[in-house]
Write an enzyme that holds these catalytic residues in place. Structure first.
Site, mmCIF file in Angstrom:
data_model
loop_
_atom_site.group_PDB
_atom_site.id
_atom_site.type_symbol
_atom_site.label_atom_id
_atom_site.label_comp_id
_atom_site.label_asym_id
_atom_site.label_seq_id
_atom_site.Cartn_x
_atom_site.Cartn_y
_atom_site.Cartn_z
ATOM 1 C CB ALA A 354 26.438 -7.904 17.201
ATOM 2 C CG ASP A 380 32.972 -12.879 24.088
ATOM 3 O OD1 ASP A 380 34.146 -13.090 23.703
ATOM 4 O OD2 ASP A 380 32.036 -12.685 23.303
ATOM 5 N NE ARG A 391 29.326 -7.141 14.019
ATOM 6 C CZ ARG A 391 30.609 -6.887 13.788
ATOM 7 N NH1 ARG A 391 30.995 -5.692 13.402
ATOM 8 N NH2 ARG A 391 31.512 -7.837 13.943
ATOM 9 C CE LYS A 404 34.209 -8.697 20.873
ATOM 10 N NZ LYS A 404 33.645 -9.522 19.786
ATOM 11 C CG ASP A 452 31.652 -16.114 16.681
ATOM 12 O OD1 ASP A 452 31.780 -17.201 17.274
ATOM 13 O OD2 ASP A 452 32.560 -15.268 16.623
ATOM 14 C CG ASN A 453 31.804 -21.312 17.130
ATOM 15 O OD1 ASN A 453 31.696 -22.483 17.486
ATOM 16 N ND2 ASN A 453 32.110 -20.329 17.983
ATOM 17 C CB CYS A 508 41.243 -31.197 -9.798
ATOM 18 S SG CYS A 508 42.041 -32.760 -9.388
#
Length: 915
Positions: A354, A380, A391, A404, A452-453, A508
């Site tokens: 985007a 990419d 988007r 992309k 994006d990371n 837990c």
């Protein structure tokens, strides 16, 4: 205008744009008209948006829309200036002011009184604010609360609040969940004509300009000039005199008005992207009632983009005159020299999602890398998915499954054929440094991240620091967005500050004591990995890697035992031969997880058991579970996934599976004594379970050798949330909601489950456009070579509120606070906190002086009440146990703060003057 091409010159803009705009979404009917604006034309619409509209048109359209209940948005840009106006009627109902999930907390105590006080568990702050409305569920003893409608609260502290009269209610026993309720909010809007005449009434929640009324009058003076002359003023033409007439004696910043007039013929893609993104979001608010609208004016400027020095000699009439070029609107603002510099730039765009699409669009429009010496490289490795189309607007339905970077580059090139853009599909990282080598980075002028990371962002940040290249960093999260510009030798880098890691759910809690749907969804995701991916991967390694056993035995703790048990189950005890075996496995596994383990848990901790302190074990965050009967949805999904991991054909025939289940033998279960169940992670870590060497040898002996299984392999399953036919989300939804039913936790529908389990980051086109518009304004400064740190703007925004915040703090900045008030009294802690809330829109969460903690949100309520009305110097003296010397004229305080969006932000220190 990125949907117009060279061959469209001379044609109707609307008609040329229409087919390209309509391609974005086949479900949206888009039409154009050449009819002049009239009341008949406007009457059928719910929302009208005016752009590039003369003031007279804005006035009559504003009158008509307001009187006919039609929402109105007016948007305009002039060079580095932008303007936005909203009129959503006499009574706009906002159903969700911020778009955030309603807050909830677990109750530990409710007092009887007027008002009654509620105390929440101290695991986390409740997060409520005074004036919020809440409801109660699962309260025992004071059951009247469960039947009350939404009640207004008053916050007393981070874990307490009051709720009104509870004196006539029953005695509180235990339990309870309090949940925020979003109440409808009514907003009154003035019609355009009235708001225009009364600038003191306008609210500029989002604007950058310090004196918006001056901008208000400046725009009106500009409109008056255009009405008199039929055109915008030429660059460097003054309309200050006209603005004085309109302002009728109001204070004016003539330099600001003069700059607006100078730039009236300017037209900049980044400013259009920013104002356009905001305007589009306001339309969404108008039709949905979701998020807080702008009330009512917004003025924006980015004058810091202009040359830092010698502005008059650089931006001459000759430099800014039209050239019959597609860039004339930009040349009118910055001159022809900057245009040539933009064309010669070499930029690396990392990511074509985007933000990457928006960056390429803006780069094409401003002419970045469009000269003979310039270039843009975009990389990419991903292919286009259908979900990207909402988007990532350079892609179309026929692009799905294509790369992309290739399609984004091709689409940007269509917008500007001069764009010298090339695409790559290499992931950035240490393994591609032979591709993106010294020669590649040394030839760049800058990098724009569209990632994006965090890991990839940190890597690119390190590369830019090493090669001393500027970096444009931006990101979005729903309506929230941020921009950071990294300038070599001038600013900090992206890596200089990092967000705290996400708070992990205790093991837990996941295993035995969940109390929220997020816990059961994470448990279901762990089940998916532990059943259908990790065992298959371990089996394949065991069969193909001779050193697998040796490597496994060196693992820490009980991991060797766990890994070998999983391999043994996959190859021996649980290995299916046909589809009925998969159904039988799913049935037995279901009984183990949703019945047997629950019965064992209740055997260890019966419902009425009390702790050593006398409180009920099953209270507070621990919800008492109950076993469940068999559920076909779970068996269908689990059996099919289990079959897939062995390469066995599954089945969707529910009746046939139900028939197979009738013949499955499920061994009876009796809870066992001596089974230890850990109550907390600390207890789990201190248990230090010893490795059973005998059991290890037994497992190794029971495993078939790789030679006994020639050609056998398993098929690990990677979780894929977007395919509704692969049983992945079917399993997650069934596993999570059944687990939730075990513990009486409200279930989540498939959509919510996919958002949480798939860790989907919400993304909308409006925020992306606004954020990238701001990023590209920073690009202008980088290309010009600005050297003042104050010229650059890091930004945070939230279009839902709306909220815009610029970060300009440096090493040399601080807050100056006068401790002595005009009446001679010193500021109290309460006044100090209120000062920052009012003047800087910051909520102080912690306040310290040296090593002394003066205030924190988690302090006991009694201590907070005591300190609130004490002078600041008295608190410092008491806490530090040191007297302040007469030579001390000022104190230094350090702050931790939250902004309007409740996000932690870094702020400079406070110089608190006391003499």
């Amino acid at each position: 205008q990125f949907y117009l091409r060279e061959e469209d010159v001379g044609q109707s803009r609307a008609e040329a744009t229409l087919p390209r705009l309509a391609e974005l979404n086949s479900y949206v009917a888009v039409t154009s008209t050449r009819e002049p604006l009239s009341q008949e034309l406007l009457a059928p619409f719910q929302v009208v948006v005016l752009t590039n509209s003369p003031l007279e048109e804005q006035l009559w359209v504003g009158d008509f829309c307001h009187s006919h209940g039609i929402k109105l948005v007016v948007a305009d840009t002039r060079g580095l200036f932008g303007q936005l106006f909203c009129d959503f009627g006499d009574d706009m109902v906002v159903t969700d002011p911020n778009g955030e999930q309603p807050l909830s907390a677990m109750v530990s105590m409710v007092t009887k009184g007027c008002p009654g006080e509620v105390t929440c568990l101290d695991e986390a702050r409740h997060g409520f604010e005074t004036g919020d409305f809440v409801t109660f569920t699962e309260v025992e003893g004071m059951e009247e609360l469960n039947r009350c409608g939404p009640v207004e609260i008053r916050v007393l502290g981070p874990y307490t609040f009051s709720i009104g009269d509870t004196s006539g209610f029953g005695d509180y026993v235990r339990g309870g969940i309090v949940t925020q309720v979003k109440m409808p909010k009514h907003i009154h809007f003035k019609r355009f004509r009235d708001a225009l005449a009364e600038p003191e009434m306008m609210v500029t929640d989002f604007g950058k300009v310090e004196r918006p009324s001056m901008m208000h009058w400046g725009w009106q003076g500009l409109h008056r000039f255009m009405r008199q002359h039929g055109r915008p003023p030429r660059p460097r033409h003054q309309v200050v005199a006209l603005t004085r007439e309109v302002a009728a004696g109001a204070e004016l910043d003539e330099e600001l008005v003069r700059e607006l007039a100078f730039q009236a013929t300017g037209d900049l893609a980044p400013v259009n992207a920013f104002i356009g993104g905001l305007a589009a979001q306001e339309v969404m608010k108008a039709v949905s009632g979701k998020f807080t609208p702008i009330t009512q004016w917004l003025y924006f400027d980015a004058l810091e983009c202009l040359p830092e020095e010698n502005r008059d000699s650089l931006l001459t009439e000759e430099q800014c005159r039209p050239r019959n070029s597609r860039y004339d609107g930009q040349i009118a603002v910055f001159g022809a020299e900057l245009q040539a510099k933009l064309g010669a730039q070499k930029y690396f765009v990392v990511g074509a999602g985007a933000i990457g699409c928006e960056l390429l669009k803006n780069f094409a429009m401003v002419g970045l890398g469009c000269g003979p010496e310039g270039s843009i490289t975009v990389t990419d490795m991903d292919t286009i998915e259908k979900s990207n189309l909402n988007r990532q607007f350079l892609f179309r339905p026929w692009d799905v499954t294509k790369l992309k970077s290739e399609r984004a580059a091709a689409a940007a090139r269509e917008m500007n054929p001069a764009l010298r853009v090339s695409s790559r599909t290499d992931r950035v990282g240490p393994d591609t440094e032979r591709v993106y080598d010294d020669d590649f980075f040394e030839g760049l002028d800058g990098v724009a991240n569209a990632l994006d990371n965090v890991d990839a962002r940190l890597y690119m940040d390190r590369r830019c620091v090493y090669y001393r290249k500027p970096l444009l960093e931006s990101g979005t999260l729903g309506t929230k967005g941020n921009v950071q510009v990294v300038i070599p030798f001038l600013s900090e880098s992206y890596s200089s500050s990092q967000d705290p890691p996400e708070k992990a759910i205790p093991i837990c809690t996941l295993k035995n004591f969940p109390n929220a749907i997020e816990h059961t969804l994470q448990w279901a995701r762990d089940e998916f990995e532990g059943l259908f991916k990790q065992p298959a991967e371990n089996v394949n390694q065991y069969l193909m890697d001779p050193k697998f056993l040796e490597r496994t035995l060196r693992l820490a703790g009980t991991q060797p035992l766990e890994v070998l048990e999983a391999v043994q189950r996959s190859l021996v005890s649980d290995r299916p031969r046909a589809w009925p075996d998969c159904v039988a496995w799913a049935c037995r596994h279901w009984h183990r997880q949703y019945s047997n383990n629950i019965r064992q848990l209740l055997h260890n901790f019966p419902p009425g058991q009390r702790t050593n302190s006398g409180t009920l074990f099953w209270s507070g965050p621990k919800r008492c579970p109950h076993p469940l009967p068999l559920h076909l949805d779970y068996v269908m999904a689990a059996a099919n996934l289990f079959a897939q991991s062995y390469g066995i054909a599954g089945s969707r025939d529910r009746a046939a599976v139900a028939e197979l289940l009738r013949h499955v033998h499920v061994p009876p279960f009796t809870p066992r004594a001596g089974v230890r169940i850990h109550v907390s992670d600390q207890e789990l870590q201190s248990a230090n379970a010893a490795l059973d060497d005998g059991r290890l040898e037994e497992l190794k002996a029971s495993l078939p050798s790789p030679e006994e299984l020639p050609g056998f392999r398993m098929f690990p399953i990677d979780f894929e949330k977007d395919d509704d036919t692969n049983f992945h989300m079917d399993f997650i939804v069934a596993a999570s909601n059944l687990r939730a039913e075990n513990y009486d936790i409200p279930p989540a529908d498939r959509h919510k489950s996919k958002l949480i389990a798939g860790k989907i980051i919400p993304a909308i086109a409006t925020t992306t456009a606004a954020v990238v518009g701001l990023a590209c304004l920073e690009l202008y400064k980088l290309v010009q070579g600005h050297r003042r740190l104050s010229s650059y703007k890091n930004a945070f925004l939230n279009l839902a509120l709306p909220f815009y915040y610029e970060v300009e703090w440096t090493l040399w900045d601080r807050f100056e606070v006068q401790g002595l008030q005009p009446d001679g009294q010193e500021m109290t802690l309460r006044q100090f906190l209120a000062y920052f809330k009012k003047e800087h829109r910051l909520e102080i969460t912690m306040l310290s002086q040296g090593v002394s903690m003066l205030y924190s949100f988690f302090m006991p309520a009694a201590k907070l009440r005591e300190r609130h009305d004490q002078p600041m110097t008295e608190i410092v003296t008491r806490v530090s146990k040191k007297k302040l010397g007469r030579h001390v004229k000022a104190l230094v305080f350090e702050l931790c703060c939250n902004d309007d969006t409740d996000a932690d932000i870094e702020v400079p220190y406070v110089r608190y003057t006391i003499r």
